[in-house]
Design an enzyme around this catalytic site. Sequence first.
Site, short mmCIF file in Angstrom:
data_model
loop_
_atom_site.label_atom_id
_atom_site.label_comp_id
_atom_site.label_asym_id
_atom_site.label_seq_id
_atom_site.Cartn_x
_atom_site.Cartn_y
_atom_site.Cartn_z
N LYS A 1 23.55 41.09 47.33
CA LYS A 1 24.44 42.16 46.87
C LYS A 1 25.88 41.66 46.81
O LYS A 1 26.42 41.15 47.79
CB LYS A 1 24.34 43.35 47.82
CG LYS A 1 25.34 44.46 47.57
CD LYS A 1 25.23 45.54 48.66
CE LYS A 1 26.38 46.53 48.58
NZ LYS A 1 26.33 47.53 49.69
N ASP B 1 34.05 48.47 47.58
CA ASP B 1 33.24 49.68 47.46
C ASP B 1 34.04 50.91 47.90
O ASP B 1 34.20 51.16 49.09
CB ASP B 1 31.97 49.56 48.29
CG ASP B 1 31.04 50.75 48.11
OD1 ASP B 1 31.22 51.50 47.14
OD2 ASP B 1 30.14 50.92 48.95
N LYS C 1 34.09 57.30 49.75
CA LYS C 1 33.99 57.11 51.19
C LYS C 1 35.18 57.73 51.92
O LYS C 1 36.26 57.90 51.33
CB LYS C 1 33.99 55.60 51.51
CG LYS C 1 32.77 54.84 51.08
CD LYS C 1 32.92 53.37 51.43
CE LYS C 1 31.68 52.59 51.04
NZ LYS C 1 30.52 52.92 51.88
N ASP D 1 27.63 56.18 46.25
CA ASP D 1 27.92 55.25 47.34
C ASP D 1 26.68 54.48 47.77
O ASP D 1 26.75 53.63 48.64
CB ASP D 1 28.53 56.00 48.53
CG ASP D 1 29.12 55.06 49.56
OD1 ASP D 1 29.50 53.93 49.18
OD2 ASP D 1 29.21 55.45 50.74
N ARG E 1 21.69 49.14 46.08
CA ARG E 1 20.29 49.06 45.67
C ARG E 1 20.14 49.03 44.15
O ARG E 1 19.15 48.50 43.64
CB ARG E 1 19.49 50.21 46.29
CG ARG E 1 19.86 51.58 45.81
CD ARG E 1 19.37 52.67 46.74
NE ARG E 1 20.11 52.65 48.01
CZ ARG E 1 19.83 53.48 49.03
NH1 ARG E 1 18.86 54.36 48.93
NH2 ARG E 1 20.54 53.40 50.14
#
Length: 455
Positions: free
Chosen positions: A223, A228, A235, A305, A309
């Site tokens: 990843k 992020d 977040k 968030d 995946r």
Amino acid sequence: MHVPLPTPLVAVEVADEPRPGVPPVVLTDDEAGETRKDDEGRWRLGVGGGKPAHWRRAGAALTRELAGSGARFDVELTDAADAESVRAFVLGAVLGGYKFSLTSGDAPERVESLRLVAPDEGYTDVLAAEAFRAHLLASATAFNRDLANAPSNVKDPAWVAAAAVDAARGTPGLQVQVRDEKWLAKRGFGGVLAVGGGSTRPPRLVELTWRGGDGPHVVLVGKGITFDTGGISVKPAEGMHLMRTDMSGGAAVIAAVVALARRGSPVRVTGLVPLAENHVSGSAYRPGDVVRQYGGTTTEIGNTDAEGRLVLADALAYAVDELEPDVLVDVATLTGAMKVALGLRTGGLFSNSDAVAEALAGAGERVGEAWWRMPLLEDHADDVRGQLADLRQTPPGPGGITAALFLREFTGGLPWAHLDIAGPARAEEAHDEVVPGATGFSARTLVEFVEAYKG
């Protein structure tokens, strides 16, 4: 801003005699890591009960304690220092002395070289080989740390891709291909494009290829979220600054493949790193969207968030479709659930193969990285099924397990393992060979696993 890579590391050699005028370090049975000067002015270092973990802790404590005291030291080994002990000591000494710094002042003082003085001249070559291998593993961990520690105002997907190309330069046979957003769109990498769509800095896919032998083809997928924010499912501000390390899995894959190639390992390995910045903007993807992954599978978005995946799924599906792997291993800072379940020093290991799981856990044990196998609970397999789409990104249930079950959908039934390093990929304080910041966790497990895996 210029980010110097790689960080300088302690040089280590093994010889059968000390260097004239270089301060000696004497090993003792004191508690591992206890460092002091004796009445004769010699440094004394405790190695405790003599287990590999003790030697690793001692090596790390030594280079931290001696920083600022001089550039060169000799360590007088005893008969108790076997090959395993030396390997652990070198890992600790090199990584314990690691320091990533972008300050305007002078570089921090550090130990520049250690000579390990063997007690038996006939054993020097054996110990030197172990020290060399340990230094290679430590260098992979340190390079992983460098990439993950770099600040995200500099570190965008293109920067990481360029760092991979630079690292591979000068290593004959190591190939690196960088694919841009146009290539990704043409090939249908919908997950990577959705996650990276909210940023002005477009995504990339890095593919590293090393063919040093004819064994099983191992494909590693990491990843690579260079920052992020959480996207529209933003977040909390507290702790968001740590999200520069959200590409630690991708950094581990780059570092591992580079290390294997530099060593000339007789293995076949490919590293895939999907890189994207998960940002908030008018072009960001939304909860409720349906994303078409590489290969055509559709995914209903529940939370922006849970982006890791999505990029991993694209890369895994691409590997199955294009690369003919014998085994797949993905690694990611994926779920907070693993931090709750296993804490901050142990990685979560999921696998559909007992043999692969045992090989990874064993590799980790040999290089000082702890893994705990987690279950792929079939009771939750149907939860991954979507309502608007084939799959749903954030199914109910135990978060780490359902994330692994989602990824399993893209592995084509091949032997596969998922490594969730959300806990041990970063540290707030020093312990053993770990220093605050990115830890480099999993890079040396990947190196050890690839070299030992026979299928």
